[in-house]
Write a protein that holds these residues in place. Structure first.
Motif, PDB file in Angstrom:
ATOM      1  N   MET A  55       5.676  16.072 -31.450  1.00 24.97           N
ATOM      2  CA  MET A  55       4.275  16.420 -31.672  1.00 24.97           C
ATOM      3  C   MET A  55       4.059  17.017 -33.055  1.00 24.97           C
ATOM      4  O   MET A  55       3.038  16.775 -33.700  1.00 24.97           O
ATOM      5  N   GLN A  56       5.011  17.796 -33.531  1.00 26.45           N
ATOM      6  CA  GLN A  56       4.898  18.324 -34.891  1.00 26.45           C
ATOM      7  C   GLN A  56       4.973  17.202 -35.922  1.00 26.45           C
ATOM      8  O   GLN A  56       4.262  17.221 -36.926  1.00 26.45           O
ATOM      9  N   ALA A  57       5.834  16.217 -35.666  1.00 27.90           N
ATOM     10  CA  ALA A  57       5.978  15.109 -36.610  1.00 27.90           C
ATOM     11  C   ALA A  57       4.750  14.205 -36.608  1.00 27.90           C
ATOM     12  O   ALA A  57       4.261  13.791 -37.665  1.00 27.90           O
ATOM     13  N   VAL A  58       4.242  13.878 -35.422  1.00 24.97           N
ATOM     14  CA  VAL A  58       3.098  12.969 -35.312  1.00 24.97           C
ATOM     15  C   VAL A  58       1.843  13.586 -35.920  1.00 24.97           C
ATOM     16  O   VAL A  58       1.078  12.911 -36.629  1.00 24.97           O
ATOM     17  N   THR A  59       1.609  14.864 -35.648  1.00 21.86           N
ATOM     18  CA  THR A  59       0.401  15.529 -36.144  1.00 21.86           C
ATOM     19  C   THR A  59       0.587  16.142 -37.529  1.00 21.86           C
ATOM     20  O   THR A  59      -0.378  16.583 -38.137  1.00 21.86           O
TER      21      THR A  59
END
Length: 346
Positions: A92-96
């Motif tokens: 989620m940190q990478a995608v957002t």
């Protein structure tokens, strides 16, 4: 040219981080320590002989050995759930491209909780599989909604807008959860212990139901890690290197949501594991997701397991749920990250 060189360094020819082997060995030592502690400590502390008898001698029927055998599924379940939440947080940190993204912060946990409550109230769900499918559906719908709200406007999905959208969505969904529960006392009784995040109801049936979701989510996470490294340099640069950013985000987000949704379904909405484990690994190993993702699984498993053990010891002869401990640890770290890092993009 500079961006191309950066991508090449970060995705193709990046060397193993200097501290990788030290961190890997330390992580396994910590994990083994957590496993032993989870089997040995609780309302009754078992001896070394009882621990060995419970693990390796099935014909021994002492009370201590039986206690150890009863704790085995709980220990395995805490390891699996912690690993799932750690990987989900990293994805989620990478995608957002948001350094404080986490299933609990983006409202995904609350969406899963709402659908579980709805399932309890209107469909009488009871099996582990039913819990998981309802939770994953709620988590997916919430993730899409939060990302859509956070993407509105000229600037697109900025880290700050995503956090605000997640907080607002979580508050609204929490109100709906209360609205469904309050007139139905039987739902409240079933939901109240699940809501704080507990591993006490772990059993082999739940573990076998959860395992396929864990395997699928982790495989997808590892497969997308190199492309997510390129995405960290920006959509335009990643697209120039042949990365299909839309498909990549969809696959990575899907993996993160099923990991989070399945763990939340069976353990309750345990927060901050993804935040704690991922930031710890980024601090020790750097930003390369090829190493951060698998190591976040190990650190997430260790953090949740030791939180569960600590809750048993602090609340003895009862227990303090693991979700309470992780929130107590995670909230100060979130405040620190939000104030010192100013919610900048990864």
């Amino acid at each position: 040219m500079r961006n191309k060189k950066l991508i090449k360094n970060r995705t193709l020819n990046a060397h193993l981080p200097k501290q990788f082997w030290k961190v890997l060995i330390l992580s396994f030592v910590m994990l083994l320590t957590c496993i032993i502690a989870s089997l040995a400590f609780g309302s009754r502390i078992v001896t070394k002989d009882e621990l060995l008898a419970g693990l390796f001698f099935s014909d021994v029927e002492s009370y201590g050995a039986s206690v150890v055998r009863e704790r085995i599924p709980r220990t395995i379940f805490s390891l699996f759930c912690g690993a799932a939440l750690g990987v989900s947080g990293a994805l989620m940190q990478a995608v957002t491209r948001n350094p404080i993204a986490d299933p609990s912060i983006l409202g995904v946990n609350t969406g899963a909780a709402l659908f579980v409550v709805g399932g309890l109230a209107f469909f009488n769900i009871s099996t582990a599989g039913q819990y998981i499918w309802f939770a994953i559906t709620g988590a997916m719908i919430t993730a899409v909604f939060v990302y859509g709200i956070g993407s509105m406007g000229r600037s697109g999905p900025t880290p700050l807008k995503l956090v605000l959208a997640g907080a607002a969505t979580s508050a609204a969904l929490s109100s709906l959860v209360s609205a469904i529960m309050l007139p139905r006392s039987y739902v409240m009784d079933q939901f109240r212990f699940w809501q704080v995040g507990s591993l006490g109801s772990a059993n082999w049936n739940g573990i076998t139901t959860f395992l396929p979701f864990l395997i699928i989510g982790v495989i997808l996470a590892i497969m997308t890690a190199p492309a997510l490294n390129a995405l960290a340099l920006g959509d335009e640069v990643a697209t120039g290197q042949g990365v299909r950013t839309g498909v990549l985000r969809l696959v990575a987000a899907f993996a993160g949501v099923i990991l989070c949704g399945a763990a939340t379904a069976l353990a309750g909405p345990i927060g901050f594991i993804g935040l704690l484990s991922t930031h710890l690994m980024r601090l020790l190993l750097g930003p390369d997701l090829r190493y951060v993702i698998p190591m976040s699984a190990l650190s997430g498993a260790a953090i949740l397991t030791i939180s569960d053990v600590s809750g048993r010891l602090i609340g003895s002869p009862g227990e303090l749920e693991a979700g309470v401990l992780t929130a107590f640890l995670g909230a100060p770290i979130l405040i620190y990250l939000a104030t010192r890092m100013k919610v900048r993009s990864l």
